[in-house]
Design an enzyme around this catalytic site. Structure first.
Site, short mmCIF file in Angstrom:
data_model
loop_
_atom_site.label_atom_id
_atom_site.label_comp_id
_atom_site.label_asym_id
_atom_site.label_seq_id
_atom_site.Cartn_x
_atom_site.Cartn_y
_atom_site.Cartn_z
N SER A 1 62.08 33.09 -78.88
CA SER A 1 62.05 34.00 -77.72
C SER A 1 60.72 33.95 -77.01
O SER A 1 60.61 34.44 -75.90
CB SER A 1 62.40 35.43 -78.12
OG SER A 1 62.09 35.73 -79.43
N GLU B 1 70.66 32.21 -73.13
CA GLU B 1 69.81 31.52 -72.16
C GLU B 1 69.62 30.08 -72.64
O GLU B 1 69.18 29.86 -73.77
CB GLU B 1 68.46 32.23 -72.03
CG GLU B 1 68.58 33.62 -71.40
CD GLU B 1 67.27 34.43 -71.42
OE1 GLU B 1 67.10 35.27 -70.55
OE2 GLU B 1 66.44 34.20 -72.33
P1 NAI Z 1 64.36 36.64 -89.73
O1 NAI Z 1 63.03 36.90 -90.34
O2 NAI Z 1 65.45 37.61 -89.89
O3 NAI Z 1 64.90 35.22 -90.30
C1 NAI Z 1 64.12 34.05 -90.36
C2 NAI Z 1 64.67 33.20 -91.50
O4 NAI Z 1 64.03 31.93 -91.44
C3 NAI Z 1 64.37 33.79 -92.89
O5 NAI Z 1 65.58 33.87 -93.61
C4 NAI Z 1 63.42 32.76 -93.52
O6 NAI Z 1 63.64 32.62 -94.90
C5 NAI Z 1 63.79 31.51 -92.78
N1 NAI Z 1 62.75 30.48 -92.76
C6 NAI Z 1 61.41 30.66 -92.60
N2 NAI Z 1 60.78 29.47 -92.60
C7 NAI Z 1 61.75 28.52 -92.76
C8 NAI Z 1 61.75 27.10 -92.84
N3 NAI Z 1 60.61 26.40 -92.77
N4 NAI Z 1 62.93 26.45 -92.99
C9 NAI Z 1 64.09 27.16 -93.08
N5 NAI Z 1 64.15 28.50 -93.03
C10 NAI Z 1 63.01 29.17 -92.86
O7 NAI Z 1 64.06 36.31 -88.19
P2 NAI Z 1 65.02 36.50 -86.92
O8 NAI Z 1 64.84 37.85 -86.35
O9 NAI Z 1 66.39 36.02 -87.27
O10 NAI Z 1 64.34 35.48 -85.87
C11 NAI Z 1 64.47 34.09 -86.00
C12 NAI Z 1 64.11 33.44 -84.68
O11 NAI Z 1 64.94 33.96 -83.64
C13 NAI Z 1 62.67 33.65 -84.22
O12 NAI Z 1 62.24 32.49 -83.56
C14 NAI Z 1 62.80 34.81 -83.24
O13 NAI Z 1 61.77 34.83 -82.28
C15 NAI Z 1 64.13 34.48 -82.59
N6 NAI Z 1 64.85 35.60 -81.98
C16 NAI Z 1 64.93 36.81 -82.61
C17 NAI Z 1 65.65 37.85 -82.04
C18 NAI Z 1 65.78 39.18 -82.73
O14 NAI Z 1 66.17 40.16 -82.07
N7 NAI Z 1 65.47 39.29 -84.02
C19 NAI Z 1 66.32 37.70 -80.74
C20 NAI Z 1 66.24 36.35 -80.20
C21 NAI Z 1 65.50 35.37 -80.79
#
Ligand code: NAI
Length: 369
Positions: free
Chosen positions: A117, A150
Site C-alpha cells: 500500500s 487498484e
Molecule cells: P500481516 O502481518 O497480517 O501478514 C503478513 C504475513 O507475511 C505474515 O503471516 C508473515 O508471517 C508473512 N511473511 C513475512 N515475511 C515473509 C516472507 N519473507 N515470506 C513469506 N511470508 C512472509 O500483514 P497484512 O496486513 O496482511 O499486510 C500484508 C501486505 O498487504 C503489506 O504489504 C501491507 O502493506 C498490504 N496491505 C495491507 C492492508 C491491510 O489493511 N492490512 C490493506 C492493503 C494492503
C-alpha cells in the site's frame, strides 16, 4: 483454469487466496512462518463458516473451494503459477527477495504482483530480470468483501502483465482500476482531505459530532471521525505521515496536531473503547451543515484534480475507486458536478486566504479547476 500463487498468509494474503479460490482458480499459498502455513487451511475454513451457516454457501462449495487451496513450503515450489501475489510485511528488501526467488522458477510470461500500500512498485522491480512482468495489485481489507482492486502500473510494467492481472482479478469478481505508481495510489491519497479537513475544522473548534452529522446528512455512511474510530487513529496517523513524507511534506497532506494528540492519549477508537466520537453517535445536524460538507468535498475534489493532472488515470476511475474503496456516496467528479466549479473555486480561495502559516498553499486550486 489459471493458477494463482499467494505469498504471505496474514490478514490480506489469506483474503486474497480466498478471493481467487472462490472464483475457481487453483491457489498455491505459502508463508515464511511454519505455524502460519500450518493453520492457513483451518483459518480459511473458519472464514467461510459464517457464509455456510447463513446459507450463502453450500458445504459442497466450501469443500470445493478448500480443495483448490494448497499450502506449499515456499516460493521455490510455485513455478506452476500464472500470477503470483505477495502480501508479506511492508518491507522493500523482503518483497524484492521473494520476487527474485519467484523469477527463478516461474515461466517468463508469468506475472508478479505486490499488494503493497505504500512502497514504490518501480523500486521493487529494480533488480528483476524481467521488470516488465511486475505490477501492483492493491486489495482492500477485507479482500473477499471489498470490490475494488487498484492495478498499479510502473513505467516499465508490460501490457501483457497488466492485461493478465486484470483478466484474472476481474474473473474473481473485482472492479479493477488502473493507476500510476504514485504514493497512496488513488484511494489512500484522495481520501486524505476527508480526514484532514475534518481535523482542521476540529482544531477550529467544531465538534466531531456535528462534523460527522453533517457528512452523514449528505449521504456518507460514516463521517470522518466515525471512520477514524473504526479503523484506529494510530492507523490513520501512520497512513497520513507516510503519505506526507512521500509527498515531500506538502501542506495538502498536513499531519494535524489533533490526530497526534488523539493517538498519544491512547483513545484510538473502537479497539480501545473510546475515540474521537466512539462510543457516542453523531449529534444533531448543525445549521451550517451544507457549508461543512462543501468545505470537505471541495478539498476532496481538489485532491482528485491534482491526481488527474499527473496523468495515468481518468475521472471515472477516480470516482469509482473512492465509491468502492471508501463507500463514498459519490466520487469527487460527481461532487464537482453537484457543487459547480465556481462554488468549489470560491470555497478553496476563501480557505487559502484564511489558512494559518503551516497550511499555506494547502488550498491552491489544482490545474483544471
Ligand atoms: P500481516 O502481518 O497480517 O501478514 C503478513 C504475513 O507475511 C505474515 O503471516 C508473515 O508471517 C508473512 N511473511 C513475512 N515475511 C515473509 C516472507 N519473507 N515470506 C513469506 N511470508 C512472509 O500483514 P497484512 O496486513 O496482511 O499486510 C500484508 C501486505 O498487504 C503489506 O504489504 C501491507 O502493506 C498490504 N496491505 C495491507 C492492508 C491491510 O489493511 N492490512 C490493506 C492493503 C494492503
Amino acid at each position: 483454469m489459471a493458477t494463482v500463487a499467494v505469498i504471505g498468509l496474514g490478514t490480506m494474503g489469506l483474503g486474497i487466496a480466498q478471493t481467487y479460490a472462490a472464483a475457481g482458480f487453483e491457489v498455491l499459498a505459502t508463508d515464511a512462518h511454519a505455524p502460519v502455513r500450518d493453520t492457513a487451511a483451518s483459518r480459511l475454513a473458519a472464514a467461510l463458516a459464517p457464509r455456510v451457516e447463513a446459507g450463502k454457501m453450500t458445504p459442497a462449495a466450501r469443500d470445493a473451494l478448500l480443495s483448490r487451496f494448497r499450502v506449499v513450503n515456499g516460493p521455490e515450489v510455485m513455478g506452476a503459477a500464472d500470477l503470483a501475489i505477495e502480501a508479506v510485511v511492508e518491507r522493500l528488501d523482503v518483497k524484492q527477495h521473494i520476487f527474485n526467488a519467484l523469477e527463478d522458477v516461474m515461466r517468463p510470461d508469468a506475472v508478479l504482483a505486490s499488494n503493497t500500500s505504500s512502497l514504490s512498485v518501480a523500486r521493487m522491480a529494480q533488480g528483476l530480470r524481467h521488470p516488465e512482468r511486475l505490477i501492483g495489485l492493491h486489495f482492500f481489507n477485507p479482500a473477499p468483501v471489498m470490490k475494488l482492486v487498484e492495478l498499479v502500473a510502473h513505467p516499465a510494467s508490460g501490457p501483457q502483465a497488466l492485461h493478465l492481472a486484470r483478466q484474472l482479478t476481474e474473473a474473481a469478481g473485482k472492479t479493477v482500476i488502473q493507476c500510476p505508481d504514485r504514493p497512496g495510489f488513488i484511494v489512500n491519497r484522495c481520501a486524505r482531505p476527508f480526514y484532514g479537513e475534518a481535523l482542521a475544522l476540529l482544531e477550529e473548534g467544531r465538534s466531531p459530532g456535528e462534523i460527522d452529522a453533517a457528512m452523514q446528512g449528505a449521504g456518507y455512511r460514516l463521517g470522518p471521525f466515525a471512520l477514524i474510530d473504526l479503523v484506529g487513529a494510530d492507523i490513520n496517523l501512520a497512513a497520513t505521515e507516510s503519505l506526507a513524507a512521500a509527498m515531500g511534506g506538502s501542506p495538502r497532506y498536513h499531519v494535524f496536531e489533533a490526530l497526534k494528540v488523539q493517538v498519544a492519549s491512547g483513545n484510538l477508537g473502537r479497539k480501545t473503547g473510546r475515540g474521537f466520537l466512539f462510543p457516542d453517535s453523531p449529534g444533531p445536524l448543525p445549521d451550517d451543515a451544507s457549508s461543512l460538507v462543501l468545505r470537505i468535498e471541495a478539498t476532496l475534489i481538489n485532491e482528485a484534480l491534482w491526481l488527474l493532472s499527473e496523468g495515468g488515470i481518468d475521472e471515472s476511475g477516480i470516482d469509482t475507486a473512492l465509491k468502492l474503496g471508501l463507500n463514498f456516496p459519490r466520487g469527487p467528479f460527481e461532487m464537482l458536478s453537484l457543487h459547480g466549479a465556481d462554488s468549489v473555486r470560491a470555497t478553496l480561495a476563501r480557505l487559502e486566504t484564511s489558512a494559518p502559516p503551516p497550511l499555506k498553499i494547502r488550498y491552491l486550486a489544482a490545474p483544471g479547476l
